[in-house]
Design an enzyme around this catalytic site. Structure first.
Site, PDB file in Angstrom:
ATOM      1  N   GLU A  40       0.830  -1.210   0.000  1.00 52.20           N
ATOM      2  CA  GLU A  40       0.000   0.000   0.000  1.00 52.20           C
ATOM      3  C   GLU A  40       0.865   1.260   0.000  1.00 52.20           C
ATOM      4  O   GLU A  40       0.527   2.252  -0.624  1.00 52.20           O
ATOM      5  CB  GLU A  40      -0.969   0.000   1.185  1.00 52.20           C
ATOM      6  CG  GLU A  40      -2.104  -1.010   1.044  1.00 52.20           C
ATOM      7  CD  GLU A  40      -2.943  -0.806  -0.209  1.00 52.20           C
ATOM      8  OE1 GLU A  40      -2.981   0.299  -0.761  1.00 52.20           O
ATOM      9  OE2 GLU A  40      -3.563  -1.797  -0.657  1.00 52.20           O
ATOM     10  N   TYR A 123      -7.192   6.008   3.712  1.00 57.96           N
ATOM     11  CA  TYR A 123      -7.239   4.999   2.654  1.00 57.96           C
ATOM     12  C   TYR A 123      -6.340   3.804   3.023  1.00 57.96           C
ATOM     13  O   TYR A 123      -6.785   2.646   2.989  1.00 57.96           O
ATOM     14  CB  TYR A 123      -6.804   5.581   1.283  1.00 57.96           C
ATOM     15  CG  TYR A 123      -6.474   4.455   0.352  1.00 57.96           C
ATOM     16  CD1 TYR A 123      -7.492   3.710  -0.231  1.00 57.96           C
ATOM     17  CD2 TYR A 123      -5.147   4.055   0.140  1.00 57.96           C
ATOM     18  CE1 TYR A 123      -7.206   2.600  -1.009  1.00 57.96           C
ATOM     19  CE2 TYR A 123      -4.855   2.948  -0.635  1.00 57.96           C
ATOM     20  CZ  TYR A 123      -5.890   2.233  -1.205  1.00 57.96           C
ATOM     21  OH  TYR A 123      -5.606   1.127  -1.956  1.00 57.96           O
ATOM     22  N   ASP A 141     -10.081   5.587  -2.802  1.00 62.05           N
ATOM     23  CA  ASP A 141      -8.919   6.167  -3.484  1.00 62.05           C
ATOM     24  C   ASP A 141      -9.412   6.652  -4.851  1.00 62.05           C
ATOM     25  O   ASP A 141     -10.626   6.708  -5.085  1.00 62.05           O
ATOM     26  CB  ASP A 141      -7.781   5.136  -3.596  1.00 62.05           C
ATOM     27  CG  ASP A 141      -8.114   4.023  -4.592  1.00 62.05           C
ATOM     28  OD1 ASP A 141      -9.309   3.893  -4.956  1.00 62.05           O
ATOM     29  OD2 ASP A 141      -7.190   3.307  -5.003  1.00 62.05           O
TER      30      ASP A 141
END
Ligand code: SF4
Length: 355
Positions: A40, A123, A141
């Site tokens: 991520e 997020y 996102d």
């Protein structure tokens, strides 16, 4: 009242169309929360295909959260080199330290706890909690915002606070209603990446097409609406590749950037960002008149930077103590260089070896 989101159809589509990713849990590979956290961090502003080789290289060097927490910052930056946005690497390094120190080496499973880690925003917290632990945390996102703006027909700018609030609320409703938060969140992102794309949207292949508002009203190409960005400022940097001629070949001077600001603590050729620095003189060196090497443009988030690269041989003087290191251009692997400096080094090397 917004239309019901076709969760089952989307999950069915995901099962057949998801791309294999080395961090993505599968039937034979259980979720690894550390891998999800690293992925991520890397995926922010970067495409999946670009991230995969960097992820594999990074995990090989730092296979566990402990290994990353105990690593030297320069080694972390070197492994990140080429991905750009180096602040993400520093944040990830700091997050690994916090996981080891405050969570016994276990990446937290709740978005609220994850949010306290350096560099983790809503997020990333939602993505790690849902993908790694299958908890019903929402994510929004760019891909998710585009899918929802089109599906629900939202005509306000998606970066406005009230629209964002709506998007997060829709994401929460949908992930809570789904049986698999892990697959649901990944499926919306995957649909945004593969089908509901910014251009050349393939609505005919979309599992949401029967209830999609933008498709019904013919506004797919107009959504999502975004607030126009400010034009980036144009600046010029002068890069001076200073070299010493030794019996074993040329040795180029590299200096480290300050601890604060863009590309902090990374290495570079002496570079003038103010248009009035005496680059060689400030380092204690006298050089021959520089020769031009190349010019190129690099975009950062807010600026367009023109790099003018020159090179010059040292005539006399002594490098000030701790001011930099001399290196041949084929031995830079342990010096993290930002992308434009890598580009400058490659261009200097090309002129040197062509000469
Ligand atoms: S039908 Fe088209 S616009 Fe609507 S969600 Fe699917 S791909 Fe996006």
């Amino acid at each position: 009242m917004p239309a019901d989101f076709p969760i089952s159809k989307l999950l069915r589509w995901f099962r057949h169309h998801q791309r294999p990713m080395p961090w993505r849990p599968t039937a034979s590979r259980p979720a690894n929360p550390y891998h999800v956290l690293v992925s991520e961090a890397m995926l922010q502003q970067t495409q999946v295909a670009t991230v995969i080789p960097y992820f594999e290289r990074f995990i090989k060097s730092f296979p566990t959260v402990d290994a990353l927490a105990n690593a030297d910052e320069q080694a972390v930056l070197t492994r990140w080199q080429g991905l750009g946005y180096y602040r993400r690497a520093r944040h990830l390094h700091a997050a690994a330290k916090a996981v080891v120190k405050e969570h016994h080496g276990q990446v937290p499973d709740r978005a609220k706890t994850l949010l306290a880690l350096p560099g983790v925003g809503p997020y990333t917290a939602g993505a790690v909690a849902s993908v790694a632990y299958d908890t019903p945390e929402p994510i929004v996102d760019g891909n998710v915002a585009r899918v929802y703006a089109r599906f629900y027909g939202l005509h306000d700018a998606v970066d406005r606070p009230d629209t964002l609030k709506t998007l997060w609320s829709l994401a929460q409703t949908n992930v809570t209603a789904s049986k698999s938060p892990r697959d649901f969140n990944q499926s919306v992102m995957e649909l945004g990446a593969l089908v509901c794309t910014p251009k050349k949207t393939t609505c005919t292949a979309c599992p949401l097409k029967q209830a999609c508002k933008a498709l019904a009203e013919g506004t797919v190409d107009r959504l999502p609406v975004k607030t126009p960005k400010k034009k980036p400022t144009a600046v010029t940097h002068r890069v001076l590749a200073i070299y010493r001629q030794t019996q074993r070949g040329r040795r180029y001077l590299f200096v480290q950037r300050p601890a604060q600001g863009l590309w902090s603590r990374m290495w570079q050729f002496p570079t003038d960002e103010t248009a009035n620095a005496d680059l060689a003189g400030d380092l204690g060196l006298k050089i021959a008149p520089p020769n031009p090497v190349s010019s190129f443009t690099h975009l950062t988030t807010h600026r367009t930077v023109r790099f003018n690269v020159e090179q010059a041989r040292v005539l006399s003087g002594r490098l000030l103590p701790q001011a930099g290191v001399w290196r041949p251009l084929n031995r830079l692997v342990d010096l993290p260089l930002a992308k434009p400096q890598q580009q400058a080094a490659a261009q200097v090397a090309a002129t040197h070896y062509c000469a």
